[in-house]
Design a protein around this motif. Structure first.
Motif, PDB file in Angstrom:
ATOM      1  N   PRO A 157       0.744  -1.209   0.001  1.00 24.12           N
ATOM      2  CA  PRO A 157      -0.208  -0.099   0.020  1.00 24.12           C
ATOM      3  C   PRO A 157       0.679   1.150  -0.071  1.00 24.12           C
ATOM      4  O   PRO A 157       1.983   1.248   0.619  1.00 24.12           O
ATOM      5  CB  PRO A 157      -0.817  -0.330   1.322  1.00 24.12           C
ATOM      6  N   THR A 158       0.463   2.144  -0.570  1.00 26.44           N
ATOM      7  CA  THR A 158       1.296   3.416  -0.953  1.00 26.44           C
ATOM      8  C   THR A 158       0.342   4.513  -0.392  1.00 26.44           C
ATOM      9  O   THR A 158      -0.739   4.793  -0.940  1.00 26.44           O
ATOM     10  CB  THR A 158       1.788   3.563  -2.234  1.00 26.44           C
ATOM     11  N   LEU A 159       1.209   5.548   0.174  1.00 27.72           N
ATOM     12  CA  LEU A 159       0.493   6.749   0.757  1.00 27.72           C
ATOM     13  C   LEU A 159       1.374   8.017   0.040  1.00 27.72           C
ATOM     14  O   LEU A 159       2.441   7.926   0.353  1.00 27.72           O
ATOM     15  CB  LEU A 159       0.240   7.002   2.312  1.00 27.72           C
ATOM     16  N   SER A 160       0.622   8.753  -0.790  1.00 21.56           N
ATOM     17  CA  SER A 160       1.333   9.841  -1.182  1.00 21.56           C
ATOM     18  C   SER A 160       0.811  11.371  -0.826  1.00 21.56           C
ATOM     19  O   SER A 160      -0.219  11.397  -0.690  1.00 21.56           O
ATOM     20  CB  SER A 160       1.290   9.837  -2.696  1.00 21.56           C
ATOM     21  N   VAL A 161       1.804  12.078  -0.060  1.00 17.13           N
ATOM     22  CA  VAL A 161       1.449  13.480   0.577  1.00 17.13           C
ATOM     23  C   VAL A 161       2.131  14.416   0.272  1.00 17.13           C
ATOM     24  O   VAL A 161       3.466  14.241  -0.312  1.00 17.13           O
ATOM     25  CB  VAL A 161       1.243  13.162   2.123  1.00 17.13           C
ATOM     26  N   GLN A 162       1.757  15.598   0.088  1.00 21.95           N
ATOM     27  CA  GLN A 162       2.477  16.782  -0.047  1.00 21.95           C
ATOM     28  C   GLN A 162       3.257  17.204   1.069  1.00 21.95           C
ATOM     29  O   GLN A 162       2.955  17.252   2.489  1.00 21.95           O
ATOM     30  CB  GLN A 162       1.549  17.860  -0.562  1.00 21.95           C
ATOM     31  N   GLU A 163       4.778  17.726   0.829  1.00 18.55           N
ATOM     32  CA  GLU A 163       5.378  18.231   2.084  1.00 18.55           C
ATOM     33  C   GLU A 163       4.427  19.138   2.901  1.00 18.55           C
ATOM     34  O   GLU A 163       4.072  20.020   2.191  1.00 18.55           O
ATOM     35  CB  GLU A 163       6.516  18.760   1.450  1.00 18.55           C
ATOM     36  N   GLY A 164       4.652  19.093   4.104  1.00 20.91           N
ATOM     37  CA  GLY A 164       4.060  20.048   5.075  1.00 20.91           C
ATOM     38  C   GLY A 164       2.559  19.375   5.522  1.00 20.91           C
ATOM     39  O   GLY A 164       1.932  19.874   6.443  1.00 20.91           O
ATOM     40  N   ASP A 165       2.050  18.506   4.524  1.00 17.74           N
ATOM     41  CA  ASP A 165       0.860  17.841   5.138  1.00 17.74           C
ATOM     42  C   ASP A 165       0.965  16.878   6.423  1.00 17.74           C
ATOM     43  O   ASP A 165       2.169  16.467   6.419  1.00 17.74           O
ATOM     44  CB  ASP A 165       0.023  17.170   3.814  1.00 17.74           C
ATOM     45  N   ASN A 166      -0.088  16.560   6.966  1.00 18.42           N
ATOM     46  CA  ASN A 166      -0.293  15.451   7.860  1.00 18.42           C
ATOM     47  C   ASN A 166      -0.379  14.083   7.160  1.00 18.42           C
ATOM     48  O   ASN A 166      -1.036  13.815   6.251  1.00 18.42           O
ATOM     49  CB  ASN A 166      -1.315  15.654   8.821  1.00 18.42           C
ATOM     50  N   SER A 167       0.339  13.254   7.589  1.00 14.25           N
ATOM     51  CA  SER A 167      -0.233  11.788   7.000  1.00 14.25           C
ATOM     52  C   SER A 167      -0.369  10.940   8.261  1.00 14.25           C
ATOM     53  O   SER A 167      -0.236  10.878   9.430  1.00 14.25           O
ATOM     54  CB  SER A 167       1.383  11.022   6.658  1.00 14.25           C
ATOM     55  N   ILE A 168      -1.302   9.828   7.690  1.00 11.62           N
ATOM     56  CA  ILE A 168      -1.890   8.879   8.663  1.00 11.62           C
ATOM     57  C   ILE A 168      -1.803   7.687   8.131  1.00 11.62           C
ATOM     58  O   ILE A 168      -2.217   7.429   6.909  1.00 11.62           O
ATOM     59  CB  ILE A 168      -3.602   8.988   8.974  1.00 11.62           C
ATOM     60  N   ILE A 169      -1.202   6.904   8.773  1.00 14.64           N
ATOM     61  CA  ILE A 169      -0.842   5.351   8.284  1.00 14.64           C
ATOM     62  C   ILE A 169      -1.472   4.428   9.306  1.00 14.64           C
ATOM     63  O   ILE A 169      -1.275   4.492  10.441  1.00 14.64           O
ATOM     64  CB  ILE A 169       0.825   5.155   8.237  1.00 14.64           C
TER      65      ILE A 169
END
Lengths: 113, 113
Positions: free
Chosen positions: B9-21
């Motif tokens: 599974p891949t999560l792609s986010v923009q720098e500065g955003d919050n990530s939830i795994i």
């Protein structure tokens, strides 16, 4: 910060040959582990070791595998007669006290030809 | 049963955003959980842990949430940075305070600058 170190970083071996993977756990740690990770898959537990004996082992850790702490610093994993399916990354880990996270080395990539 | 293979599974986010795994674990008796980060060619690196008597724990830029009712863990990374790009694994501990870890399949986090 203390580290778990593993050697060699890459080991290439002919099928049927014996291989020994070496680990130096963090110096005051008491509990030691081997895990493996086949390419692209999750990390799998092989064996845990405490007080000079095996504590737990998984189904993967069959009679071809053995572990040893030959001196006060090294912790080794031996595979007696390697098979193609033994190709994987092998990680050593250690902990010092109860309820602490396991610290991992950077692994040995084992390639069986 | 759980599928195995090369697909993560891949999560792609923009720098500065919050990530939830997110992670689902399997054993309701597990008492301790860890999130690890794995960069290419390296071993699992400890990020944060949580015991089963807690439902939330915060570290520097990271928060782990534990929902025992549905056997679910999540890792939140605040203000995600390019250096956070890696594969993230959750792990549950079985067999007591020195027990071995059972790892989840992993999620690949990609941070776009």
């Amino acid at each position: 910060e203390p580290e778990v170190t593993q050697t060699p970083s890459h080991q290439v071996t002919q099928m049927g040959q014996e291989v020994i993977l070496r680990c130096v756990p963090i110096s005051n740690h008491l509990y030691f582990y081997w895990y493996r990770q086949i390419l692209g898959q999750k990390v799998e537990f092989l064996v845990s070791f405490y007080n000079n004996e095996i504590s737990e082992k998984s189904e993967i850790f069959d009679d071809q595998f053995s572990v040893e702490r030959p001196d006060g610093s090294n912790f080794t994993l031996k595979i007696r007669s390697t098979k193609l399916e033994d190709s994987a990354m092998y990680f050593c880990a250690s902990i010092g006290q109860y309820n602490q996270p396991q610290h991992f080395g950077d692994g040995t990539r084992l390639s069986i030809l | 049963g759980e599928s195995v293979g090369l697909h993560l599974p891949t999560l792609s986010v923009q720098e500065g955003d919050n990530s939830i795994i997110n992670c689902a674990y399997s054993n309701s008796a597990s008492d301790y959980f860890i999130w690890y980060k794995q960069e290419s060619g390296k071993g699992p690196q400890f990020i944060i842990d949580i015991r089963s008597n807690m439902d939330k724990r915060q570290g520097q830029r990271v928060t782990v949430l534990l929902n025992k009712t549905v056997k679910h863990l999540s890792l939140q990374i605040a203000a995600t940075q390019p250096g956070d790009s890696a594969v993230y694994f959750c792990a549950e501990r079985v067999g007591g305070s020195q027990g071995n870890l059972i790892f989840g399949k992993g999620t690949k986090l990609s941070v776009k600058p």
